[in-house]
Design an enzyme around this catalytic site. Structure first.
Site, mmCIF file in Angstrom:
data_model
loop_
_atom_site.group_PDB
_atom_site.id
_atom_site.type_symbol
_atom_site.label_atom_id
_atom_site.label_comp_id
_atom_site.label_asym_id
_atom_site.label_seq_id
_atom_site.Cartn_x
_atom_site.Cartn_y
_atom_site.Cartn_z
ATOM 1 N NE ARG A 28 -7.865 6.629 -2.682
ATOM 2 C CZ ARG A 28 -6.978 7.104 -2.113
ATOM 3 N NH1 ARG A 28 -6.252 6.057 -0.827
ATOM 4 N NH2 ARG A 28 -6.447 7.912 -2.427
ATOM 5 N NE ARG A 32 -2.558 0.458 -0.315
ATOM 6 C CZ ARG A 32 -1.956 1.853 0.108
ATOM 7 N NH1 ARG A 32 -1.178 1.773 -0.579
ATOM 8 N NH2 ARG A 32 -2.813 2.736 -0.021
ATOM 9 N NE ARG A 41 -1.276 -3.304 -5.360
ATOM 10 C CZ ARG A 41 -0.274 -2.769 -5.166
ATOM 11 N NH1 ARG A 41 -1.027 -1.311 -4.542
ATOM 12 N NH2 ARG A 41 0.523 -2.989 -4.821
ATOM 13 C CG ASP A 78 -6.384 8.010 -8.573
ATOM 14 O OD1 ASP A 78 -5.763 6.751 -8.225
ATOM 15 O OD2 ASP A 78 -5.486 8.521 -9.091
ATOM 16 C CE1 TYR A 155 -1.154 13.732 -6.247
ATOM 17 C CE2 TYR A 155 -3.449 14.739 -6.819
ATOM 18 C CZ TYR A 155 -2.247 14.098 -5.485
ATOM 19 O OH TYR A 155 -2.540 13.825 -4.382
#
Ligand code: CP3
Length: 352
Positions: A28, A32, A41, A78, A155
């Protein structure tokens, strides 16, 4: 396309070839914790818009490399783009993480799932890979990735992230043949997807099995590892005359390293629950190792970051076959200055 790599430490370490120093990249690494990521973003709208616009995915992929002398780029995307392309309808509820509009809970629904064509439904990913390679211009290698079939299935069946996986485990224990049908299909989709990333320019690939550690040892082998092994066996491991290394990462899988080392991958990713030296002794010279600093160390001071990073480096007592990384993704609240210190420490390190 065949510009020689100026920095190929990552590929060499993953293949256990000699390197002048331990390479480092960070799970990652685009995210953020970087103000420039947050700016791009908010311009893009949503995280998914960012993933689905190759120019923006390329921009955020390169952001951490402009700040830190990292030894690799990782494609910004992703793992859930694959089930999205299989028609499940991915969306992100703000603050809630990923969700699917149409989770898959029955054999009939599983049998209806299409295998996406990577150059059609997932073309935006392949275009991002091609663009990033062009922009990197041979500076460092580009890592491609996918989720493992088991992790993607959690998921797809839950319809969202989960802690206990009630629906997934109900299907696994109650209708194991339906779970196998789902995993088969996802494994085929993942193989096709990773091979397309390699054709588009990915120079190493990593399979993220984030939830493999939720299984029992027996079920891990049967429902997660077996499918990763099948994928690894079917990957095109060479491109443009160079071997494309494959990394398997099962979070919480430290108890099963010997099995993972036999799955045919070049390297294993490790979380922070195992010592590197112990892991190296257990896998022998079958695979390289990637990891495994606790990401939470980056909340502490520069001095602690240096000490803990050196502790990880000291724990690996061989001359090659180590890629430094965190044991999982970097947290959004981390100060980028701690990352600068980490990269500097790893690069300055010489085993004594
Ligand atoms: O490593 C990288 O820099 C490449 C980019 C990358 C992302 N997701 C970007 C992302 C990679 C390799 C992933 C993989 C991924 N995605 C995994 C496996 C690895 C892991 O972390 O265990 C999983 C389980 C996912 C699913 C996913 N995507 C979740 C659970 C979330 C929400 C978590 C969160 O932090 O909010 C995402 C969103 C996501 N994927 C973000 C990023 C940068 C945050 C999006 C944002 O709000 O900007």
């Amino acid at each position: 396309m065949t510009t020689p790599l100026a920095n190929d430490r990552l590929l060499r370490a993953l293949l256990r070839e000699p390197v002048d120093r331990t390479p480092i990249w960070i799970m990652r690494q685009a995210g953020r914790y970087l103000p420039e990521y947050r700016a791009t973003r908010s311009k893009a709208g949503s995280f998914l818009d960012l993933c689905k616009t190759p120019e923006l995915a390329c921009e955020v992929t390169l952001q951490p490399l402009r700040r830190f002398p990292l030894d690799a780029a990782i494609l910004f995307s992703d793992i859930l783009t694959v089930p999205d392309a299989m028609g499940l309808g991915l969306y992100f509820e703000s603050g809630e993480g990923p969700c699917f509009r149409d989770p898959v809970r029955s054999l009939a629904a599983i049998e209806r799932l299409p295998i996406p064509d990577p150059e059609q439904e997932l073309r935006y990913v392949m275009d991002a890979v091609r663009l990033i390679r062009r922009e990197l211009d041979g500076s460092v290698p580009l890592i491609g990735f996918s989720g493992s079939p088991w992790t993607l299935a959690t998921y797809m069946v839950e319809g969202a992230g989960s802690r206990d996986f009630p629906e997934t485990k109900r299907l696994l224990y109650g209708e194991p043949q339906a779970m196998h049908a789902l995993l088969q299909k996802v494994a085929t989709a993942v193989t096709t997807y990773l091979n397309a990333q390699i054709r588009a320019g990915a120079q190493a690939v990593m399979i993220f099995d984030t939830w493999g550690g939720s299984l029992t040892p027996r079920l891990y082998r049967e429902f997660s590892l077996a499918y990763m092994q099948r994928i690894v066996a079917e990957l095109d491991r060479e491109h443009d005359g160079r071997r494309v290394p494959v990394v398997l990462f099962t979070k919480g899988g430290g108890a099963w390293l010997e099995w993972q080392a036999d799955a045919g991958a070049d390297a294993l990713g490790l979380d922070w629950t195992i010592e590197l030296g112990e892991a190296a002794a257990r896998v022998g010279d079958r695979v390289a190792l990637q990891g495994n600093l606790d990401p939470a160390v980056l909340y502490a001071s520069d001095e602690v970051v240096r000490t803990e990073a050196r502790r990880v480096l000291d724990g690996f007592d061989r001359s090659t076959g180590h890629v430094f990384n965190l044991g999982h993704g970097i947290h959004p609240g981390i100060d980028p200055d701690r990352v600068a210190t980490l990269v500097e420490t790893v690069h300055a390190y010489r085993a004594t």
